[in-house]
Write an enzyme that holds these catalytic residues in place. Sequence first.
Site, short mmCIF file in Angstrom:
data_model
loop_
_atom_site.label_atom_id
_atom_site.label_comp_id
_atom_site.label_asym_id
_atom_site.label_seq_id
_atom_site.Cartn_x
_atom_site.Cartn_y
_atom_site.Cartn_z
N GLU A 141 -5.83 7.03 -1.24
CA GLU A 141 -5.83 5.83 -0.41
C GLU A 141 -6.49 4.66 -1.13
OE1 GLU A 141 -4.25 5.32 2.42
OE2 GLU A 141 -3.48 7.37 2.32
N HIS A 156 0.84 -1.21 0.00
CA HIS A 156 0.00 0.00 0.00
C HIS A 156 0.87 1.25 0.00
CE1 HIS A 156 -3.32 2.70 1.28
NE2 HIS A 156 -2.38 3.27 2.01
N GLU A 157 1.89 1.28 0.85
CA GLU A 157 2.77 2.45 0.91
C GLU A 157 3.54 2.63 -0.40
OE1 GLU A 157 2.64 4.59 3.28
OE2 GLU A 157 1.26 3.38 4.46
N HIS A 178 1.46 4.33 -3.04
CA HIS A 178 1.44 5.80 -3.00
C HIS A 178 2.57 6.37 -3.85
CE1 HIS A 178 -1.79 6.59 -0.25
NE2 HIS A 178 -1.28 5.86 0.71
N ASP A 189 -4.65 1.22 -2.15
CA ASP A 189 -5.25 -0.08 -1.81
C ASP A 189 -5.36 -0.96 -3.05
OD1 ASP A 189 -5.52 0.55 0.85
OD2 ASP A 189 -7.69 0.87 0.80
#
Length: 409
Positions: free
Chosen positions: A354, A276-277, A280, A358
Amino acid sequence: MDQETIKYLILLIVSFNFIFEKLIDYLNVNRKTTEIPANLIGYLDGAKLKESKVYQRTKYNFSLVSDTFSFVITFLLIVFGLFGWFDEWLRQYLQSPMVLTLTYFAIIFIGSDLLSLPFDYYQTFKIENDFGFNKSTVKTFFIDKVKGYLLSIIIGGALLSLLLWLILELGQDFWWIFWIVAALFMLLANLFYTGLILPLFNKLTPLEEGELKETITSYAQSVGFSLKNVFVMDGSKRSSKANAFFSGFGKRKKVVLYDTLIDQHSQEELVAVLAHEIGHYKKGHIKTGMVAGVLQTGLLLYILSLFIFSEPLSMALGANQMAIHLNIIGFTMLFSPISMIIGIGMNYLSRKNEFEADHFAKTTFSGLPLASALKTLSVKTLSDIDPHPAYVFIHYSHPPLLKRLERLE
C-alpha cells in the site's frame, strides 16, 4: 499424541485464539484519541471524532457478544464430542464416504450460517443503519444469502468433491495434485470474478464518456498502462461506504469504482485513487499476492495430508472411528496458530504494498489529492484514525491513515 491430549490441545488453541483476539480488540477500542491531528483539521471535527469512537465501541461490543456465542458453541461441541456424535448419527443413513462427507459439511455449513444469521441481520439493519451506512433492503439481504448458498453449493461443492476423490484415491499424496487445482482456481477467480461472479450481486456499467473518463485514460496512457475496462459498481445499493479495486491480468484487467466513490470525491481525487490502484499493478503486487496465496495454500494442504487419516484426531472430536471430515475440522483448529502467523506476515506485506502504491500515485500524479481522498474516506466511514499498534500489526492490511498521510504530504 493420544486422543485426550489432542482434545485438550484443540480446546487450548480455541480458547487462546478467542482470548487473544478479544484482548487485542480491547486494547484498540480503549485507545484514547482526544486531539484532532493537524492534517485532519477541516475534515474532522470534535463531533465526528466522538461519533467515530461510538461506532468503534458499538462494533466492539457487538463482536464481543457474537464472537463469545461462537466460541461457546464451538467449545461445547468439542467438550461433549458432538462433532463425532453427528458423524455416527449420519453413518446410519449414508454408507458412501464421499456422500457422507459432503452431507456432513453441507449441514454444518448451513447450521453455522443459520446461527450467525441473526447477528448478520442485526449488524446490517441496526448498527450500520443507525450510523447511516446501510442502504440494503431486507429483500436484498436475503437474496444475497440465497445466492451465496447456491455459489457455495456449486463452486465449493465441486472443489470439495474433487478434494475428497483425490484423498480417497491417492491417500496422503492428494495434496500436491489438489494444490495445482487450487492454484488454477485462484488464477481463474482473479481473471473472471469481476465478469462472472460480481454481476450476480451488483450491477457493473462502463464509466460513461466525459471529462472524468478522458482524464483517467490520459493518466493511464502517461504511465504506460493500457486501460479499456473502467466500470462503475452500484455499491450504494447496499452501503454508503466507498471503495475501488483492481482485478485481472492482461486484457482482462479491470478497474472498478463504486458509485459512492464518484459521488463523494472530486475528479482529481478519483484519478489519484485510480493511480494508486494502477500502482499495485505496475509494482507487481497482484502477481506477488497471487504467488504468496498459492504458496500458503500448498503449505496448508501439505500439513493437512499429515493429519487427514489420523484416527486419534477423529476420536478427539468424539468419533468412534476415523473420519476425513472430522480430521479436516480438527486440522483447521490445530492449524489456526500457524494461520494467524501467516496472516500477520501477509498483512505486513500488504501494508508495504500500500505504501508503494501510494508512492507510485504521488510520483506519477500527485500525493495531495490522494491524501485528501483518504481523509474524506476515513471521516465519512468513521474509521479509527489512531488504532493501537498491536491491532494494526495483527489485523491491518492497509497502513493507518496518519502513517499514509505522513508519506503523502
